[in-house]
Design a protein around this motif. Structure first.
Motif, PDB file in Angstrom:
ATOM      1  N   GLY A 190       0.793  -1.127   0.118  1.00 22.98           N
ATOM      2  CA  GLY A 190       0.054   0.064  -0.007  1.00 22.98           C
ATOM      3  C   GLY A 190       0.684   1.456   0.103  1.00 22.98           C
ATOM      4  N   LEU A 191       2.092   1.265   0.059  1.00 22.64           N
ATOM      5  CA  LEU A 191       3.042   2.560   0.244  1.00 22.64           C
ATOM      6  C   LEU A 191       3.464   2.714  -1.535  1.00 22.64           C
ATOM      7  N   MET A 192       2.942   3.868  -1.880  1.00 18.60           N
ATOM      8  CA  MET A 192       3.579   4.424  -2.993  1.00 18.60           C
ATOM      9  C   MET A 192       4.803   5.167  -3.166  1.00 18.60           C
ATOM     10  N   PRO A 193       5.616   4.620  -3.701  1.00 17.18           N
ATOM     11  CA  PRO A 193       7.033   5.241  -3.808  1.00 17.18           C
ATOM     12  C   PRO A 193       6.958   6.758  -4.240  1.00 17.18           C
ATOM     13  N   LEU A 194       7.780   7.683  -3.465  1.00 17.65           N
ATOM     14  CA  LEU A 194       7.892   9.142  -3.659  1.00 17.65           C
ATOM     15  C   LEU A 194       7.795   9.407  -5.219  1.00 17.65           C
ATOM     16  N   ALA A 195       8.634   8.884  -5.947  1.00 15.90           N
ATOM     17  CA  ALA A 195       8.756   9.491  -7.337  1.00 15.90           C
ATOM     18  C   ALA A 195       7.391   9.203  -8.111  1.00 15.90           C
ATOM     19  N   ASP A 196       6.848   8.075  -7.745  1.00 14.97           N
ATOM     20  CA  ASP A 196       5.434   7.834  -8.438  1.00 14.97           C
ATOM     21  C   ASP A 196       4.248   8.792  -8.092  1.00 14.97           C
ATOM     22  N   ALA A 197       4.435   9.210  -6.834  1.00 11.16           N
ATOM     23  CA  ALA A 197       3.257   9.986  -6.172  1.00 11.16           C
ATOM     24  C   ALA A 197       3.481  11.295  -6.739  1.00 11.16           C
ATOM     25  N   ILE A 198       4.667  11.861  -7.048  1.00 10.91           N
ATOM     26  CA  ILE A 198       4.915  13.030  -7.583  1.00 10.91           C
ATOM     27  C   ILE A 198       4.506  12.999  -9.165  1.00 10.91           C
ATOM     28  N   LYS A 199       4.869  11.877  -9.858  1.00 11.98           N
ATOM     29  CA  LYS A 199       4.455  11.950 -11.254  1.00 11.98           C
ATOM     30  C   LYS A 199       3.052  11.781 -11.303  1.00 11.98           C
ATOM     31  N   LYS A 200       2.352  11.130 -10.739  1.00 16.66           N
ATOM     32  CA  LYS A 200       0.773  11.129 -10.875  1.00 16.66           C
ATOM     33  C   LYS A 200       0.353  12.368 -10.478  1.00 16.66           C
ATOM     34  N   MET A 201       0.606  13.182  -9.536  1.00 14.93           N
ATOM     35  CA  MET A 201       0.257  14.327  -9.184  1.00 14.93           C
ATOM     36  C   MET A 201       0.467  15.449 -10.316  1.00 14.93           C
ATOM     37  N   GLN A 202       1.530  15.282 -10.988  1.00 19.38           N
ATOM     38  CA  GLN A 202       2.048  16.368 -12.108  1.00 19.38           C
ATOM     39  C   GLN A 202       1.230  15.787 -13.370  1.00 19.38           C
TER      40      GLN A 202
END
Length: 415
Positions: free
Chosen positions: A8-20
């Motif tokens: 359930g933990l999303m890697p930071l780089a994936d989270a930033i890309k998803k938001m952008q």
């Protein structure tokens, strides 16, 4: 251990890309006078309509002449020219000049087309109108040419550029009295928790002051957004729902602090599921794992953790770049540098770790970094005493003294 070992933990780089990838500019274009545009983001390229400088001028106080008149000049064979006039900034020389003549000229003053160099005043001897030279100057010596800095048609600043104090005098020199920019983003901020009390009130057992809202609003004040302060919201489903609905009606962004973990009284996720949608929740970062990103009907939602360090780390690393995208700003990657770690650092693999440190340059010219001590997510003194993040990779373990680590010096938002 990798992030796959922590379900359930999303890697930071994936989270930033998803938001952008998800977010877009939501701000309308407005026109502001140059004097009010600092901190706003340009909505179009700024094209120069004139040359800077607008005419050939002198870079020195001295004497303007034709350099061929002094081609044989030397200490052993000085040459004298006749001064026939003066050129001042705003009051150029308007007469005619013959070979063997020169004019007195000041810094920034227009130089006549017939002349091609300037000799500084300290290098001449003056006897009335007779000016004696002892060195042969080079062609174009001490001259500044038309359009040397900026030329007509040149793109001076690009769309998406956030205006800084360095940009304002540049635009003023080009004659821009007003600019097309994106309006401010409207950001609603609230804290959630029965234990929270406003500053100045008396604390009872089990209560704490609401500090997160002050750090969040303080940081937001540096990115030129309009803050709507909703204060403290109780851990009550109905109150939280009513507050989020009202905030969604007034703002482009809603930021909460607390109420996004897995406790029995954490209702924000429940409400968000009912009146909006969750993009992701829980990240592989430390501190800041219970960070939530989602959407309400009219706004974007950022749910920051309740622990004070976690809140500011996720605001800085995740929400601020996302809001920059929503404001039309061209988002840039943060500056990160390699440094030698002077201390031993503890870290378990599985999450990207933002530890607080102090970087400096040692006597050998090496960039070094030291820890600020206790790295607990509730220990804000470690943040106050630091000047950078020590960014430890997700799969990295403990750091031995002398190892190289990556640091992220705080930007002006945190300094």
């Amino acid at each position: 251990m990798s992030s796959c070992d922590v379900p359930g933990l999303m890697p930071l780089a994936d989270a930033i890309k998803k938001m952008q990838d998800t977010l877009c500019n939501v701000c309308e274009v407005i026109t502001l006078p140059l004097s009010s545009a600092l901190g706003y983001t340009l909505s179009q390229d700024i094209i120069s309509q004139q040359n800077v400088p607008p005419f050939n001028n002198s870079a020195m106080d001295g004497y303007a002449l034709h350099c061929d008149d002094l081609i044989d000049c030397s200490v052993m064979q000085p040459i004298s020219l006749i001064e026939v006039g003066k050129s001042f900034a705003g009051a150029p020389f308007e007469g005619s000049i013959q070979r063997g003549q020169c004019i007195r000229i000041m810094t920034g003053a227009m130089i006549p087309d017939a002349l091609n160099c300037v000799v500084m005043q300290e290098q001449v001897t003056v006897d009335g109108e007779t000016i004696t030279f002892v060195n042969a100057p080079k062609l174009h010596n001490n001259l500044r040419f038309t359009g040397e800095d900026i030329s007509v048609g040149q793109t001076v600043l690009s769309k998406g550029h956030k205006l800084t104090p360095r940009d304002i005098p540049l635009l003023a020199s080009l004659g821009f009295s007003e600019l097309p920019v994106y309006r401010q983003l409207k950001v609603a901020v609230m804290s959630s928790g029965d234990e929270l009390r406003p500053l100045g009130s008396k604390l009872e057992q089990g209560e704490i002051y609401d500090s997160n809202r002050y750090s969040i609003i303080g940081l937001l004040s540096r990115i030129n957004v309009e803050v709507i302060d909703f204060g403290i919201i109780k851990d009550d489903y109905s109150e939280i729902k009513a507050a989020l609905i009202k905030a969604d009606q007034q703002a482009d962004v809603v930021i909460t602090s607390g109420g996004v973990s897995v406790g029995d009284a954490d209702f924000i996720k429940q409400v968000l599921n009912e009146i909006g949608e969750i993009g992701f929740w829980k990240l592989a970062i430390k501190p800041g794992k219970p960070f939530a990103f989602g959407k309400l009907q009219n706004s974007v939602f950022f749910g920051l953790p309740g622990n004070p360090v976690s809140a500011i780390v996720t605001l800085y690393q995740l929400a601020v770049p996302a809001m920059a995208k929503m404001s039309g700003e061209a988002v840039k990657a943060p500056l990160r540098l390699n440094a030698v770690c002077i201390d031993t650092l503890r870290k378990a693999p599985g999450r990207t770790d933002f530890q607080r440190g102090n970087y400096s340059v040692n006597e050998q010219g090496q960039l070094i970094v030291t820890t600020t001590g206790n790295q607990g997510s509730g220990v804000f003194s470690s943040m106050s005493q630091s000047n950078c993040f020590i960014v430890l990779e997700q799969d990295r373990g403990n750091i031995a003294k002398g190892e190289t680590v990556e640091i992220e010096p705080y930007s002006q938002l945190m300094d």
